[in-house]
Scaffold this active site. Structure first.
Site, PDB file in Angstrom:
ATOM      1  N   ASP A  15       1.081  -1.310   0.252  1.00 17.72           N
ATOM      2  CA  ASP A  15      -0.143   0.110   0.256  1.00 17.72           C
ATOM      3  C   ASP A  15       0.835   1.482   0.055  1.00 17.72           C
ATOM      4  OD1 ASP A  15      -2.087  -1.737   0.065  1.00 17.72           O
ATOM      5  OD2 ASP A  15      -2.092  -1.449   2.384  1.00 17.72           O
ATOM      6  N   HIS A  45      -3.427  -1.634  -6.540  1.00 16.57           N
ATOM      7  CA  HIS A  45      -2.919  -1.488  -6.829  1.00 16.57           C
ATOM      8  C   HIS A  45      -3.960  -0.294  -7.399  1.00 16.57           C
ATOM      9  CE1 HIS A  45       0.593  -3.936  -6.608  1.00 16.57           C
ATOM     10  NE2 HIS A  45       0.583  -3.967  -5.071  1.00 16.57           N
TER      11      HIS A  45
END
Length: 403
Positions: A15, A45
């Site tokens: 992340d 993503h």
């Protein structure tokens, strides 16, 4: 002749903005192919197009909005059931990336998902933080040649018999090894449903309609290579965080192995980190706090969910960041040159000042100068910093110098 590849690697727990950085690189690299170097459908993503379209990439490379092709390497785990959903979502955005896969890329079956979810549920409050998508169980099953299933096997005339064997022979053995004597009702019903295999075979047929077999060794024929890693260095299977890790190598290791096959002689790697630390799921998070002073956390992708709970937060620890990147860069490279730089993201979420940890001490940083300070502390040149979720929010800095 030097054949160079670019790479984006998460420096901590995932992340970190890998999708944004891959999108930026792909936009600057016409004809690129984004290579998924590890992980599978559990990746998330996020890319926001300049016009506002937003997609969370699970299978497809994060350069798809920029026109890049996608390649699943031999270290990737494909999930045909979920790939089709993602392709439909991208089709709705008029994004239709070309996809190829090394024949050796493993394939997740419904039975891996069932075992994975049953195991996490059985752990109760001691969950490992799995996404529940069967990734680790796919890796475990593929260690057994008689039950392995890779992309090339989807062409087998006896595919149905292989799936029946996985269901009837592998699943009971694996559940017994895990100490699971009974499945939750919903999972038991899915296992017993005779249409489960037929639906999965249909998914596999549709998967093959969109994915071309292409060996890793011929990668450079597909275009300029951009490696896209999944998760982060502190979730690597060989990191000290076991068992709260992923069953893959999250940094340079797989990229180096692929490069050796493909004749790539140089990797220009960007290590990405937020200006603070996040972690999803169980496991150690040094300096964890319920709220980060000076940071307005904005993360619509990582909403609370049944399998990984709520996104956890901590100030960025510069010592931890340094150590993680240094370990990755210390890997044996087999003659492949590696250049490295740092990207710092989410700076738009910082107020006038925010705190990072440095040598066990809290340090206040000015957001305008924070990226330069962090990169200096890590000992890598600053190659990019982001002040928002879109490609246009990325400020490019000097090229990374040789590591």
């Amino acid at each position: 002749m030097t054949t160079e590849a670019q790479a984006v690697i998460g420096a901590l727990y995932g992340d970190e903005g890998k999708g944004l950085m891959v999108d930026r690189l792909a936009a600057a690299t016409p004809g690129a192919v984004v290579v998924r170097s590890n992980g599978g459908a559990q990746a998330g993503h996020t890319v926001v197009a300049e016009a506002g379209a937003r997609h969370v990439f699970h299978h497809l490379g994060s350069g798809s909005f920029a026109g890049a092709a996608t390649h699943f390497s031999r270290f990737f785990v494909a999930h045909p059931m979920l790939l089709l959903d993602e392709l439909a979502a991208l089709d709705a955005l008029d994004v239709k990336p070309a996809i190829s896969s090394d024949p050796r890329a493993a394939v997740t079956t419904p039975f891996d998902v069932i075992i994975n979810q049953a195991l996490e549920l059985a752990r109760g409050t001691a969950r490992h933080g799995s996404c529940g998508l069967g990734f680790g169980e796919t890796i475990e099953r593929n260690l057994r040649p008689d039950f392995a299933l890779s992309t090339k096997d989807l062409f087998r005339p006896d595919l149905q018999d292989r799936l029946v064997s996985i269901r009837d022979a592998w699943v009971p053995v694996r559940l017994a090894a895990l100490g699971i004597t009974a499945l939750p009702a919903e999972l038991a019903a899915a296992l017993a449903d005779e249409t489960t295999i037929a639906r999965f075979q249909a998914d596999c047929a549709a998967y093959l309609d969109r994915v071309t077999l292409w060996p890793d060794r011929r990668l450079c024929e597909r275009g300029a290579v951009i490696f896209e890693a999944a998760q982060g260095l502190l979730l690597d299977q060989d990191s000290s965080g076991f068992p709260h890790v992923t069953r893959s190598k999250t940094g340079l290791a797989n990229m180096l192995a692929i490069s050796a096959e493909a004749g790539i002689t140089e990797i220009n790697a960007t290590y990405a980190t937020r200006c603070y630390t996040t972690r999803h799921g169980a496991g150690l998070l040094k300096g964890e706090v319920p709220v980060l002073p000076g940071i307005k956390v904005a993360d619509p992708t990582n909403a609370p969910n049944e399998w990984q709970g709520t996104l956890r937060l901590a100030p960025l620890d510069l010592g931890v960041l340094c150590e993680a990147i240094a370990r990755d860069l210390a890997l044996e490279r087999g003659g492949i040159a590696v250049k490295a730089g740092l990207a710092v993201t989410c700076l738009d979420q910082a107020d006038d000042g925010f705190v990072v940890a440095d040598r066990e001490e809290a340090m206040q940083l000015d957001p305008a100068k924070a990226a330069a300070h962090i990169s200096d502390r890590v000992g890598l040149p600053l190659c990019a910093e982001s002040w928002g979720p879109r490609r246009g929010d990325v400020r490019l800095c000097m090229d990374a110098a040789a590591a």
